[in-house]
Design an enzyme around this catalytic site. Sequence first.
Site, PDB file in Angstrom:
ATOM      1  N   CYS A 172       0.844  -1.203   0.000  1.00  0.00           N
ATOM      2  CA  CYS A 172       0.000   0.000   0.000  1.00  0.00           C
ATOM      3  C   CYS A 172       0.879   1.253   0.000  1.00  0.00           C
ATOM      4  CB  CYS A 172      -0.906  -0.007   1.223  1.00  0.00           C
ATOM      5  SG  CYS A 172      -2.053   1.396   1.291  1.00  0.00           S
ATOM      6  N   CYS A 216       0.004   4.590   7.066  1.00  0.00           N
ATOM      7  CA  CYS A 216      -0.700   4.423   8.343  1.00  0.00           C
ATOM      8  C   CYS A 216       0.153   3.576   9.290  1.00  0.00           C
ATOM      9  CB  CYS A 216      -2.048   3.750   8.114  1.00  0.00           C
ATOM     10  SG  CYS A 216      -3.087   4.580   6.876  1.00  0.00           S
ATOM     11  N   CYS A 221      -0.603  -0.200  10.319  1.00  0.00           N
ATOM     12  CA  CYS A 221      -0.949  -1.182   9.292  1.00  0.00           C
ATOM     13  C   CYS A 221       0.261  -1.981   8.812  1.00  0.00           C
ATOM     14  CB  CYS A 221      -1.622  -0.483   8.112  1.00  0.00           C
ATOM     15  SG  CYS A 221      -2.238  -1.637   6.869  1.00  0.00           S
ATOM     16  N   CYS A 244     -17.161  -8.786   4.071  1.00  0.00           N
ATOM     17  CA  CYS A 244     -16.470  -7.518   3.855  1.00  0.00           C
ATOM     18  C   CYS A 244     -15.353  -7.717   2.829  1.00  0.00           C
ATOM     19  CB  CYS A 244     -15.889  -7.008   5.165  1.00  0.00           C
ATOM     20  SG  CYS A 244     -17.116  -6.822   6.481  1.00  0.00           S
ATOM     21  N   CYS A 263     -20.231  -5.692   2.349  1.00  0.00           N
ATOM     22  CA  CYS A 263     -19.610  -4.422   2.717  1.00  0.00           C
ATOM     23  C   CYS A 263     -18.301  -4.310   1.933  1.00  0.00           C
ATOM     24  CB  CYS A 263     -19.343  -4.385   4.217  1.00  0.00           C
ATOM     25  SG  CYS A 263     -18.576  -2.857   4.807  1.00  0.00           S
ATOM     26  N   CYS A 321     -20.167   2.385   7.566  1.00  0.00           N
ATOM     27  CA  CYS A 321     -19.513   1.564   8.583  1.00  0.00           C
ATOM     28  C   CYS A 321     -18.198   2.255   8.937  1.00  0.00           C
ATOM     29  CB  CYS A 321     -19.268   0.155   8.034  1.00  0.00           C
ATOM     30  SG  CYS A 321     -18.281  -0.911   9.100  1.00  0.00           S
ATOM     31  N   ARG A 369     -19.230  -3.549  16.701  1.00  0.00           N
ATOM     32  CA  ARG A 369     -18.600  -4.791  16.275  1.00  0.00           C
ATOM     33  C   ARG A 369     -17.259  -5.018  16.973  1.00  0.00           C
ATOM     34  NH1 ARG A 369     -17.810  -4.453  10.385  1.00  0.00           N
ATOM     35  NH2 ARG A 369     -20.083  -4.414  10.480  1.00  0.00           N
TER      36      ARG A 369
END
Length: 353
Positions: free
Chosen positions: A65, A69, A72, A109, A142, A202, A272
Amino acid sequence: MDLDLDELTAKALRREVPSRDEALAVLGGAHEVLDVVAAGARVRRRFFGRRVKLNTIINMKSGLCPEDCSYCSQRLGSAAEILKYSWITPEEAAKTADQAVRAGAKRVCLVASGRGPGNRDITRIEDTIAAVKEGSPDVEICVCLGLLADGQAERLAAAGAHAYSHNLNTSEARYSDICSTHTFTDRTDTLRRAGTAGLSPCSGAIFGMGESDSDIVDLAFALRESDPDSVPVNFLIPFKGTPLAENWELTPERCLRILALFRFFFPDVEVRLAGGREIHLRSMQPLALHLANSMFLGDYLTSEGQPGADDRQMIADAGFVIEGADEQTLPDARHDLVAIRRRGAGSDLPPNA
Protein backbone atom coordinates in the site's frame (compact mmCIF):
# COMPACT_ATOMS: atom_id res chain seq x y z
CA MET A 1 -16.74 13.21 38.34
CA ASP A 2 -19.20 11.17 40.42
CA LEU A 3 -20.59 9.02 37.59
CA ASP A 4 -24.19 7.82 37.92
CA LEU A 5 -24.30 4.60 35.91
CA ASP A 6 -28.09 4.33 36.20
CA GLU A 7 -28.50 7.78 34.67
CA LEU A 8 -25.93 7.04 31.98
CA THR A 9 -27.82 3.85 31.09
CA ALA A 10 -31.14 5.66 31.05
CA LYS A 11 -29.71 8.27 28.67
CA ALA A 12 -28.47 5.56 26.33
CA LEU A 13 -31.88 3.85 26.38
CA ARG A 14 -33.33 7.21 25.31
CA ARG A 15 -30.61 7.36 22.60
CA GLU A 16 -29.02 10.40 24.22
CA VAL A 17 -25.27 10.93 23.95
CA PRO A 18 -23.17 10.91 27.14
CA SER A 19 -21.64 14.14 28.30
CA ARG A 20 -17.91 14.52 27.92
CA ASP A 21 -17.43 14.23 31.69
CA GLU A 22 -19.49 11.03 31.80
CA ALA A 23 -17.48 9.53 28.96
CA LEU A 24 -14.17 10.35 30.62
CA ALA A 25 -15.42 8.87 33.90
CA VAL A 26 -16.25 5.57 32.17
CA LEU A 27 -12.70 5.32 30.85
CA GLY A 28 -11.08 6.72 33.97
CA GLY A 29 -12.32 4.11 36.41
CA ALA A 30 -15.04 5.96 38.29
CA HIS A 31 -16.72 2.55 38.74
CA GLU A 32 -15.49 -1.03 38.78
CA VAL A 33 -15.25 -2.45 35.28
CA LEU A 34 -17.88 -5.14 35.94
CA ASP A 35 -20.38 -2.47 36.98
CA VAL A 36 -19.66 -0.55 33.77
CA VAL A 37 -20.07 -3.72 31.67
CA ALA A 38 -23.35 -4.52 33.42
CA ALA A 39 -24.68 -1.05 32.65
CA GLY A 40 -23.66 -1.30 29.01
CA ALA A 41 -25.15 -4.79 28.80
CA ARG A 42 -28.57 -3.42 29.73
CA VAL A 43 -28.41 -1.14 26.70
CA ARG A 44 -27.17 -3.92 24.43
CA ARG A 45 -30.00 -6.26 25.50
CA ARG A 46 -32.66 -3.58 25.02
CA PHE A 47 -31.82 -3.03 21.36
CA PHE A 48 -30.25 -6.33 20.29
CA GLY A 49 -31.33 -8.96 22.78
CA ARG A 50 -29.00 -11.96 22.82
CA ARG A 51 -28.18 -11.88 19.11
CA VAL A 52 -24.61 -11.78 17.78
CA LYS A 53 -24.12 -10.84 14.14
CA LEU A 54 -21.19 -12.58 12.44
CA ASN A 55 -19.09 -10.88 9.76
CA THR A 56 -16.13 -12.09 7.76
CA ILE A 57 -13.29 -10.35 5.90
CA ILE A 58 -12.00 -11.28 2.45
CA ASN A 59 -8.69 -9.58 1.67
CA MET A 60 -8.97 -9.05 -2.09
CA LYS A 61 -5.49 -7.50 -2.50
CA SER A 62 -2.85 -7.68 0.21
CA GLY A 63 0.19 -5.51 0.95
CA LEU A 64 2.20 -2.93 -1.01
CA CYS A 65 0.00 0.00 0.00
CA PRO A 66 1.32 3.52 -0.77
CA GLU A 67 -0.19 4.97 2.42
CA ASP A 68 1.87 5.21 5.62
CA CYS A 69 -0.70 4.42 8.34
CA SER A 70 1.50 3.51 11.32
CA TYR A 71 -0.73 0.72 12.58
CA CYS A 72 -0.95 -1.18 9.29
CA SER A 73 1.16 -4.17 8.27
CA GLN A 74 0.44 -3.33 4.61
CA ARG A 75 1.75 0.23 4.87
CA LEU A 76 4.44 1.87 2.79
CA GLY A 77 7.79 0.66 4.17
CA SER A 78 6.34 -2.16 6.26
CA ALA A 79 8.76 -4.99 7.00
CA ALA A 80 6.01 -7.23 8.35
CA GLU A 81 6.20 -10.68 6.81
CA ILE A 82 2.61 -10.78 5.60
CA LEU A 83 1.09 -12.33 2.51
CA LYS A 84 1.44 -10.02 -0.48
CA TYR A 85 -0.62 -10.60 -3.62
CA SER A 86 -2.56 -8.78 -6.29
CA TRP A 87 -6.29 -9.13 -6.83
CA ILE A 88 -7.81 -12.54 -6.22
CA THR A 89 -10.47 -13.64 -8.69
CA PRO A 90 -14.20 -13.17 -8.11
CA GLU A 91 -14.53 -16.95 -8.09
CA GLU A 92 -11.99 -17.36 -5.27
CA ALA A 93 -13.69 -14.61 -3.26
CA ALA A 94 -17.10 -16.23 -3.81
CA LYS A 95 -15.79 -19.59 -2.62
CA THR A 96 -14.42 -18.02 0.55
CA ALA A 97 -17.65 -16.10 1.11
CA ASP A 98 -19.75 -19.24 0.70
CA GLN A 99 -17.74 -21.04 3.36
CA ALA A 100 -18.18 -18.12 5.77
CA VAL A 101 -21.92 -17.86 5.12
CA ARG A 102 -22.35 -21.58 5.78
CA ALA A 103 -20.47 -21.00 9.06
CA GLY A 104 -22.97 -18.32 10.10
CA ALA A 105 -21.63 -15.08 8.64
CA LYS A 106 -24.33 -12.58 7.71
CA ARG A 107 -22.00 -9.94 6.22
CA VAL A 108 -19.00 -10.36 3.91
CA CYS A 109 -16.47 -7.52 3.86
CA LEU A 110 -14.49 -7.15 0.61
CA VAL A 111 -11.29 -5.26 1.43
CA ALA A 112 -8.34 -4.18 -0.73
CA SER A 113 -5.19 -2.30 0.19
CA GLY A 114 -4.39 1.02 -1.48
CA ARG A 115 -5.15 4.72 -1.27
CA GLY A 116 -8.35 4.29 -3.21
CA PRO A 117 -9.76 2.33 -6.15
CA GLY A 118 -9.38 3.07 -9.82
CA ASN A 119 -12.25 2.42 -12.21
CA ARG A 120 -10.78 -0.97 -13.08
CA ASP A 121 -10.76 -1.86 -9.39
CA ILE A 122 -14.43 -0.91 -9.06
CA THR A 123 -15.17 -3.22 -11.99
CA ARG A 124 -13.35 -6.05 -10.21
CA ILE A 125 -15.47 -5.47 -7.12
CA GLU A 126 -18.65 -5.31 -9.20
CA ASP A 127 -17.78 -8.70 -10.68
CA THR A 128 -16.96 -10.06 -7.23
CA ILE A 129 -20.25 -8.87 -5.76
CA ALA A 130 -22.09 -10.62 -8.59
CA ALA A 131 -20.15 -13.84 -7.97
CA VAL A 132 -20.77 -13.76 -4.22
CA LYS A 133 -24.46 -12.96 -4.65
CA GLU A 134 -24.90 -15.82 -7.09
CA GLY A 135 -24.03 -18.33 -4.38
CA SER A 136 -25.33 -16.37 -1.37
CA PRO A 137 -28.05 -13.99 -2.57
CA ASP A 138 -29.09 -12.85 0.92
CA VAL A 139 -25.64 -12.03 2.30
CA GLU A 140 -24.81 -8.40 3.11
CA ILE A 141 -21.77 -7.16 1.24
CA CYS A 142 -19.61 -4.42 2.72
CA VAL A 143 -16.80 -2.90 0.65
CA CYS A 144 -13.62 -1.26 1.96
CA LEU A 145 -11.33 0.16 -0.73
CA GLY A 146 -9.96 3.36 0.78
CA LEU A 147 -10.77 6.88 -0.40
CA LEU A 148 -13.60 7.12 -2.93
CA ALA A 149 -13.78 9.40 -5.96
CA ASP A 150 -16.89 10.87 -7.58
CA GLY A 151 -19.33 8.25 -8.83
CA GLN A 152 -17.60 5.23 -7.32
CA ALA A 153 -19.92 4.82 -4.35
CA GLU A 154 -22.90 4.97 -6.72
CA ARG A 155 -21.40 2.17 -8.82
CA LEU A 156 -20.87 0.01 -5.75
CA ALA A 157 -24.43 0.57 -4.60
CA ALA A 158 -25.80 -0.27 -8.04
CA ALA A 159 -23.74 -3.47 -8.05
CA GLY A 160 -25.43 -4.66 -4.87
CA ALA A 161 -23.09 -3.52 -2.10
CA HIS A 162 -24.92 -2.95 1.17
CA ALA A 163 -22.32 -0.94 3.08
CA TYR A 164 -19.04 0.91 2.78
CA SER A 165 -16.44 0.68 5.54
CA HIS A 166 -13.93 3.43 6.24
CA ASN A 167 -12.68 3.82 9.80
CA LEU A 168 -11.77 7.19 11.28
CA ASN A 169 -9.26 5.24 13.42
CA THR A 170 -8.18 7.97 15.83
CA SER A 171 -9.04 11.52 16.85
CA GLU A 172 -8.65 14.35 14.37
CA ALA A 173 -6.17 16.14 16.65
CA ARG A 174 -3.66 13.29 16.50
CA TYR A 175 -4.43 11.88 13.07
CA SER A 176 -1.25 13.33 11.56
CA ASP A 177 0.76 11.43 14.19
CA ILE A 178 -0.62 8.18 12.78
CA CYS A 179 -0.69 8.94 9.05
CA SER A 180 0.84 11.62 6.81
CA THR A 181 -0.36 10.55 3.36
CA HIS A 182 -4.01 11.46 3.84
CA THR A 183 -6.07 13.40 6.38
CA PHE A 184 -8.92 12.90 8.81
CA THR A 185 -11.06 15.04 6.52
CA ASP A 186 -10.29 12.74 3.59
CA ARG A 187 -11.83 9.93 5.60
CA THR A 188 -14.95 11.83 6.63
CA ASP A 189 -15.42 12.92 3.00
CA THR A 190 -15.39 9.29 1.85
CA LEU A 191 -17.98 8.38 4.48
CA ARG A 192 -20.14 11.24 3.22
CA ARG A 193 -19.84 10.02 -0.38
CA ALA A 194 -20.83 6.51 0.66
CA GLY A 195 -23.84 7.67 2.63
CA THR A 196 -25.01 9.99 -0.14
CA ALA A 197 -24.94 7.05 -2.56
CA GLY A 198 -27.19 5.03 -0.27
CA LEU A 199 -24.51 2.76 1.19
CA SER A 200 -24.77 1.98 4.88
CA PRO A 201 -21.88 3.81 6.60
CA CYS A 202 -19.51 1.56 8.58
CA SER A 203 -16.85 3.41 10.55
CA GLY A 204 -14.96 2.77 13.73
CA ALA A 205 -11.55 3.01 15.32
CA ILE A 206 -8.33 1.35 16.38
CA PHE A 207 -7.25 1.62 20.00
CA GLY A 208 -3.89 0.99 21.62
CA MET A 209 -1.95 3.49 19.51
CA GLY A 210 -0.99 5.78 22.39
CA GLU A 211 -4.26 7.70 22.47
CA SER A 212 -5.42 9.43 25.66
CA ASP A 213 -8.86 9.17 27.23
CA SER A 214 -9.59 12.59 25.75
CA ASP A 215 -8.63 11.33 22.27
CA ILE A 216 -11.02 8.40 22.61
CA VAL A 217 -13.88 10.66 23.63
CA ASP A 218 -13.13 13.11 20.80
CA LEU A 219 -13.27 10.23 18.34
CA ALA A 220 -16.54 8.93 19.76
CA PHE A 221 -18.16 12.34 19.25
CA ALA A 222 -16.73 12.57 15.70
CA LEU A 223 -18.13 9.15 14.86
CA ARG A 224 -21.54 10.18 16.18
CA GLU A 225 -21.50 13.06 13.70
CA SER A 226 -20.86 10.57 10.87
CA ASP A 227 -24.01 8.66 11.92
CA PRO A 228 -22.70 5.15 11.10
CA ASP A 229 -24.91 2.06 11.09
CA SER A 230 -22.02 -0.12 12.28
CA VAL A 231 -18.99 0.73 14.39
CA PRO A 232 -16.04 -1.71 14.37
CA VAL A 233 -13.92 -1.47 17.51
CA ASN A 234 -10.39 -2.66 16.72
CA PHE A 235 -7.52 -3.14 19.15
CA LEU A 236 -4.05 -2.63 17.71
CA ILE A 237 -2.28 -5.74 16.45
CA PRO A 238 1.38 -4.70 16.93
CA PHE A 239 3.02 -6.25 13.87
CA LYS A 240 6.79 -6.55 13.87
CA GLY A 241 8.12 -4.32 11.12
CA THR A 242 5.65 -1.47 11.73
CA PRO A 243 6.19 1.76 13.74
CA LEU A 244 3.78 0.61 16.48
CA ALA A 245 5.31 -2.84 16.93
CA GLU A 246 6.12 -2.17 20.59
CA ASN A 247 2.71 -0.75 21.54
CA TRP A 248 1.41 -3.36 23.98
CA GLU A 249 -0.39 -0.91 26.27
CA LEU A 250 -3.89 -2.42 26.28
CA THR A 251 -5.32 -4.57 29.06
CA PRO A 252 -8.58 -6.53 29.02
CA GLU A 253 -10.11 -3.99 31.40
CA ARG A 254 -9.12 -1.08 29.15
CA CYS A 255 -10.69 -2.83 26.16
CA LEU A 256 -13.92 -3.49 28.06
CA ARG A 257 -14.19 0.14 29.17
CA ILE A 258 -13.73 1.30 25.56
CA LEU A 259 -16.39 -1.12 24.34
CA ALA A 260 -18.78 0.02 27.06
CA LEU A 261 -18.19 3.65 26.16
CA PHE A 262 -19.01 2.94 22.52
CA ARG A 263 -22.18 1.10 23.52
CA PHE A 264 -23.27 4.19 25.45
CA PHE A 265 -22.47 6.40 22.45
CA PHE A 266 -24.10 4.02 19.95
CA PRO A 267 -26.92 2.32 21.85
CA ASP A 268 -28.93 1.15 18.83
CA VAL A 269 -26.08 0.82 16.33
CA GLU A 270 -24.12 -2.32 15.47
CA VAL A 271 -21.01 -2.23 17.67
CA ARG A 272 -18.60 -4.79 16.28
CA LEU A 273 -15.86 -6.60 18.16
CA ALA A 274 -13.09 -6.50 15.57
CA GLY A 275 -9.34 -6.98 15.07
CA GLY A 276 -7.11 -7.65 18.06
CA ARG A 277 -9.83 -9.00 20.35
CA GLU A 278 -8.08 -12.34 20.82
CA ILE A 279 -4.75 -10.67 21.65
CA HIS A 280 -5.93 -8.04 24.11
CA LEU A 281 -9.20 -9.32 25.61
CA ARG A 282 -7.96 -12.90 25.85
CA SER A 283 -10.11 -14.78 28.38
CA MET A 284 -12.40 -11.75 28.71
CA GLN A 285 -13.78 -12.11 25.17
CA PRO A 286 -17.11 -13.62 26.36
CA LEU A 287 -17.62 -10.62 28.63
CA ALA A 288 -17.19 -8.33 25.63
CA LEU A 289 -20.21 -9.98 24.00
CA HIS A 290 -22.35 -8.32 26.67
CA LEU A 291 -21.38 -5.00 25.04
CA ALA A 292 -20.83 -5.72 21.34
CA ASN A 293 -23.65 -7.23 19.30
CA SER A 294 -21.46 -8.09 16.33
CA MET A 295 -18.04 -9.66 15.71
CA PHE A 296 -15.72 -10.86 12.98
CA LEU A 297 -15.58 -14.57 12.31
CA GLY A 298 -12.35 -16.14 11.09
CA ASP A 299 -9.21 -14.34 9.96
CA TYR A 300 -8.50 -10.64 9.55
CA LEU A 301 -6.68 -8.81 6.76
CA THR A 302 -3.15 -9.99 7.48
CA SER A 303 -3.42 -11.84 10.80
CA GLU A 304 -5.16 -15.03 11.79
CA GLY A 305 -8.16 -14.96 14.07
CA GLN A 306 -9.58 -17.46 16.52
CA PRO A 307 -10.93 -20.62 14.84
CA GLY A 308 -14.56 -20.21 13.81
CA ALA A 309 -15.65 -23.26 15.75
CA ASP A 310 -14.18 -21.73 18.92
CA ASP A 311 -16.02 -18.45 18.26
CA ARG A 312 -19.33 -20.21 17.80
CA GLN A 313 -18.77 -22.22 20.97
CA MET A 314 -17.88 -19.06 22.88
CA ILE A 315 -21.10 -17.39 21.73
CA ALA A 316 -23.18 -20.37 22.84
CA ASP A 317 -21.35 -20.77 26.15
CA ALA A 318 -21.92 -17.10 26.97
CA GLY A 319 -25.68 -17.51 26.45
CA PHE A 320 -25.91 -15.72 23.10
CA VAL A 321 -27.25 -16.83 19.73
CA ILE A 322 -26.02 -16.19 16.19
CA GLU A 323 -28.19 -13.72 14.30
CA GLY A 324 -29.93 -15.30 11.32
CA ALA A 325 -29.79 -13.99 7.77
CA ASP A 326 -33.52 -13.19 7.86
CA GLU A 327 -33.29 -11.14 11.07
CA GLN A 328 -33.00 -7.37 11.02
CA THR A 329 -29.93 -6.09 12.84
CA LEU A 330 -30.90 -2.50 13.64
CA PRO A 331 -34.11 -2.02 15.63
CA ASP A 332 -37.23 -0.72 13.88
CA ALA A 333 -37.52 2.16 16.33
CA ARG A 334 -34.38 3.73 14.87
CA HIS A 335 -36.25 4.63 11.69
CA ASP A 336 -38.90 6.49 13.69
CA LEU A 337 -36.31 9.17 14.44
CA VAL A 338 -36.17 10.30 10.80
CA ALA A 339 -38.58 13.14 10.03
CA ILE A 340 -38.88 14.45 6.47
CA ARG A 341 -38.58 18.23 6.40
CA ARG A 342 -41.78 19.87 5.19
CA ARG A 343 -41.22 23.40 6.48
CA GLY A 344 -38.81 26.22 5.84
CA ALA A 345 -37.04 26.74 2.51
CA GLY A 346 -39.01 25.42 -0.43
CA SER A 347 -42.31 25.21 1.50
CA ASP A 348 -45.13 27.50 2.60
CA LEU A 349 -44.45 26.87 6.28
CA PRO A 350 -42.08 28.85 8.53
CA PRO A 351 -38.78 27.23 9.51
CA ASN A 352 -38.26 25.61 12.90
CA ALA A 353 -35.87 28.24 14.20
